[in-house]
Design an enzyme around this catalytic site. Structure first.
Site, short mmCIF file in Angstrom:
data_model
loop_
_atom_site.label_atom_id
_atom_site.label_comp_id
_atom_site.label_asym_id
_atom_site.label_seq_id
_atom_site.Cartn_x
_atom_site.Cartn_y
_atom_site.Cartn_z
N GLU A 31 -11.88 -11.60 2.07
CA GLU A 31 -12.33 -11.98 0.73
C GLU A 31 -11.48 -13.04 0.11
O GLU A 31 -10.27 -13.12 0.35
CB GLU A 31 -12.32 -10.75 -0.18
CG GLU A 31 -13.68 -10.09 -0.27
CD GLU A 31 -13.80 -9.14 -1.44
OE1 GLU A 31 -14.43 -8.10 -1.26
OE2 GLU A 31 -13.26 -9.42 -2.52
N CYS A 57 -7.52 -17.07 -4.97
CA CYS A 57 -6.60 -16.19 -4.28
C CYS A 57 -7.10 -16.05 -2.84
O CYS A 57 -8.22 -15.60 -2.63
CB CYS A 57 -6.61 -14.83 -5.00
SG CYS A 57 -5.63 -13.58 -4.21
N CYS A 98 -3.00 -5.48 6.84
CA CYS A 98 -1.60 -5.81 6.60
C CYS A 98 -0.72 -4.71 7.18
O CYS A 98 -0.99 -3.53 6.99
CB CYS A 98 -1.34 -5.93 5.10
SG CYS A 98 0.36 -6.38 4.70
N CYS A 133 2.35 -0.92 2.16
CA CYS A 133 2.81 -0.41 0.86
C CYS A 133 1.93 0.77 0.44
O CYS A 133 0.71 0.75 0.65
CB CYS A 133 2.76 -1.51 -0.18
SG CYS A 133 3.73 -2.95 0.29
N CYS A 154 -1.14 0.14 -2.03
CA CYS A 154 -2.04 -0.99 -1.77
C CYS A 154 -3.11 -0.61 -0.75
O CYS A 154 -2.77 -0.10 0.32
CB CYS A 154 -1.24 -2.18 -1.26
SG CYS A 154 -2.24 -3.55 -0.68
N CYS A 198 -6.91 -9.90 -7.54
CA CYS A 198 -6.55 -9.76 -6.13
C CYS A 198 -6.31 -8.30 -5.81
O CYS A 198 -6.74 -7.80 -4.79
CB CYS A 198 -5.29 -10.55 -5.80
SG CYS A 198 -5.57 -12.28 -5.64
N1 SAH Z 1 1.57 -9.20 0.77
C1 SAH Z 1 1.96 -10.06 -0.29
C2 SAH Z 1 0.79 -10.79 -0.91
C3 SAH Z 1 -0.48 -10.02 -1.09
S1 SAH Z 1 -0.42 -8.68 -2.25
C4 SAH Z 1 2.72 -9.25 -1.34
O1 SAH Z 1 2.75 -8.04 -1.23
O2 SAH Z 1 3.31 -9.89 -2.22
C5 SAH Z 1 -0.44 -9.58 -3.78
C6 SAH Z 1 0.07 -8.78 -4.95
O3 SAH Z 1 -0.89 -7.77 -5.32
C7 SAH Z 1 1.38 -8.07 -4.69
O4 SAH Z 1 2.29 -8.26 -5.74
C8 SAH Z 1 0.94 -6.64 -4.59
O5 SAH Z 1 2.00 -5.78 -4.88
C9 SAH Z 1 -0.19 -6.58 -5.59
N2 SAH Z 1 -1.05 -5.41 -5.45
C10 SAH Z 1 -1.42 -4.78 -4.32
N3 SAH Z 1 -2.20 -3.73 -4.60
C11 SAH Z 1 -2.32 -3.68 -5.95
C12 SAH Z 1 -2.99 -2.82 -6.85
N4 SAH Z 1 -3.70 -1.79 -6.43
N5 SAH Z 1 -2.88 -3.09 -8.18
C13 SAH Z 1 -2.17 -4.13 -8.63
N6 SAH Z 1 -1.53 -4.99 -7.82
C14 SAH Z 1 -1.59 -4.75 -6.49
FE1 SF4 Z 2 0.59 -5.86 2.45
FE2 SF4 Z 2 -0.52 -4.87 0.24
FE3 SF4 Z 2 2.08 -4.55 0.64
FE4 SF4 Z 2 1.13 -7.01 0.06
S1 SF4 Z 2 1.09 -5.22 -1.26
S2 SF4 Z 2 2.60 -6.45 1.67
S3 SF4 Z 2 -0.88 -6.90 1.10
S4 SF4 Z 2 0.42 -3.69 1.92
#
Ligand code: SAH
Ligand code: SF4
Length: 342
Positions: A93, A106, A113, A117, A120, A334
């Site tokens: 996406e 974005c 990934c 985390c 996420c 995003c």
């Molecule tokens: N992997 C990279 C970039 C993609 S995630 C990273 O982690 O920075 C982009 C951003 O979206 C990150 O700051 C991540 O912590 C945030 N993010 C992921 N899941 C989220 C959620 N459910 N609500 C708000 N932000 C979220």
């Molecule tokens: Fe991967 Fe989501 Fe963690 Fe970014 S926030 S590093 S996309 S698992």
């Protein structure tokens, strides 16, 4: 067809080399990039000023279509979400947000990934593969076609960890910034990382004035490890050291991303700890309301907690922003991606 290289995967220099190796003139590279990045044609046949033998050579050597639109969803607030399929059927996406200063997109860098985390949704899906640079570029070009407007801000914050796909990320950045490519100003491009320390240091030397955002989300290892298991490998103090190194080399302000999760990282105590950690650094903190996902146990902070957290940072002279409106913020949009489609 599926195994052919995408023409968007080539750097300008690589295209020149390809042409010379095939007894073509060097200046054709400029014409081809004009068609690809300015006219945004969908086929080599449309490259009207190229000789037929060159068009045939290109057709035999490269793919030009990277993505197919599967569905798009436009919201009232001007957010356009595009679901694309890759040549091997994987879905990705891209999210476009209309801001008062211009269109911002974005982009996704990986299918899934591996950082995993706990908050996420994309982290729950193991990485299937990296995207090529051309597949990342194509998200911009396809979305511009759909929108019929220029996109001038790029955030690399979609699914995936960009620094876990470093080489393709670099090709992507150089090509979109290239004056003969999409010519997007380096200062309009932001890459977000979960904190891969050696890559942050490498990125400091990459040569373009591209922005860096670090997903910190907590000021101490206890909380951060709960949220991000990568913290066991690259703990808070190492991430902060890497930020200091980056600041020393580039002199460019770093964005600290901080999602606010109820009762976990949103208390006054934690806010003050964050102040201590960031004190004296040329950073600004982007507070992001957490978007709840079904699979994760976390809740979004209350509005009161978010505002208190913001005020504490502000009073302690930490540069900080907090956007409360859902969807308006590119980060929020995003984040939302993750709870759908996957
Ligand atoms: N992997 C990279 C970039 C993609 S995630 C990273 O982690 O920075 C982009 C951003 O979206 C990150 O700051 C991540 O912590 C945030 N993010 C992921 N899941 C989220 C959620 N459910 N609500 C708000 N932000 C979220
Ligand atoms: Fe991967 Fe989501 Fe963690 Fe970014 S926030 S590093 S996309 S698992």
């Amino acid at each position: 067809m599926g195994d052919m290289m995408l023409i968007y995967d080539l750097t300008y220099e690589e295209l020149v080399t390809f042409l010379l190796e095939n007894n073509q003139k060097k200046f054709r590279a400029e014409q081809i990039w004009q068609w690809l990045y300015k006219q945004k044609v969908r086929s080599f046949q449309e490259m009207g000023n190229l000789p037929t033998d060159l068009i045939n050579l290109l057709e035999d050597s490269f793919k030009i279509q990277a993505l197919e639109l599967v569905l798009k969803h436009e919201s009232q607030d001007g957010t356009l979400k595009c679901l694309y399929s890759l040549h091997d059927g994987h879905l990705i996406e891209a999210v476009l947000i209309k801001q008062h200063y211009g269109n911002s997109i974005c982009v996704t860098t990986q299918v899934g990934c591996n950082i995993g985390c706990s908050f996420c949704a994309s982290g729950l899906l193991k990485k299937q593969r990296d995207l090529t640079s051309g597949e990342i570029i194509a998200q911009i070009i396809e979305t511009e076609r759909i929108l019929q407007e220029r996109i001038s801000y790029i955030v690399v914050m979609g699914i995936g960890e960009p620094f876990d796909n470093y080489e393709n990320l670099m090709r992507f950045l150089y090509t979109i910034n290239h004056p003969k490519g999409l010519a997007i100003g380096a200062r309009h491009i932001t890459v977000s990382t979960s904190g891969i320390v050696p890559k942050i240091k490498e990125y400091a030397h990459m040569g373009l004035q591209v922005n860096l955002a670090i997903s910190l989300h907590a000021p101490n290892n206890d909380i951060r490890t709960k949220l991000m298991k990568i913290n066991q490998k690259y703990p808070v103090e190492d991430v902060i050291d890497a930020i200091k190194y980056y600041l020393k080399i580039t002199n460019r302000r770093v964005t600290i991303e901080y999602i606010l999760i109820d009762e976990l990282n949103d208390t006054q105590e934690v806010a003050l700890e964050l102040v201590q950690v960031l004190r004296g650094l040329n950073v600004y903190v982007n507070l992001i309301p957490y978007n709840e996902v079904l699979e994760a146990p976390y809740k979004r902070s209350s509005l009161v907690a978010m505002e208190k957290f913001y005020d504490t940072l502000k009073k302690q002279n930490i540069q900080v922003t907090l956007r409360k409106e859902q969807g308006h913020d590119i980060n929020a949009a995003c984040g939302q991606l993750r709870s759908q489609h996957l």
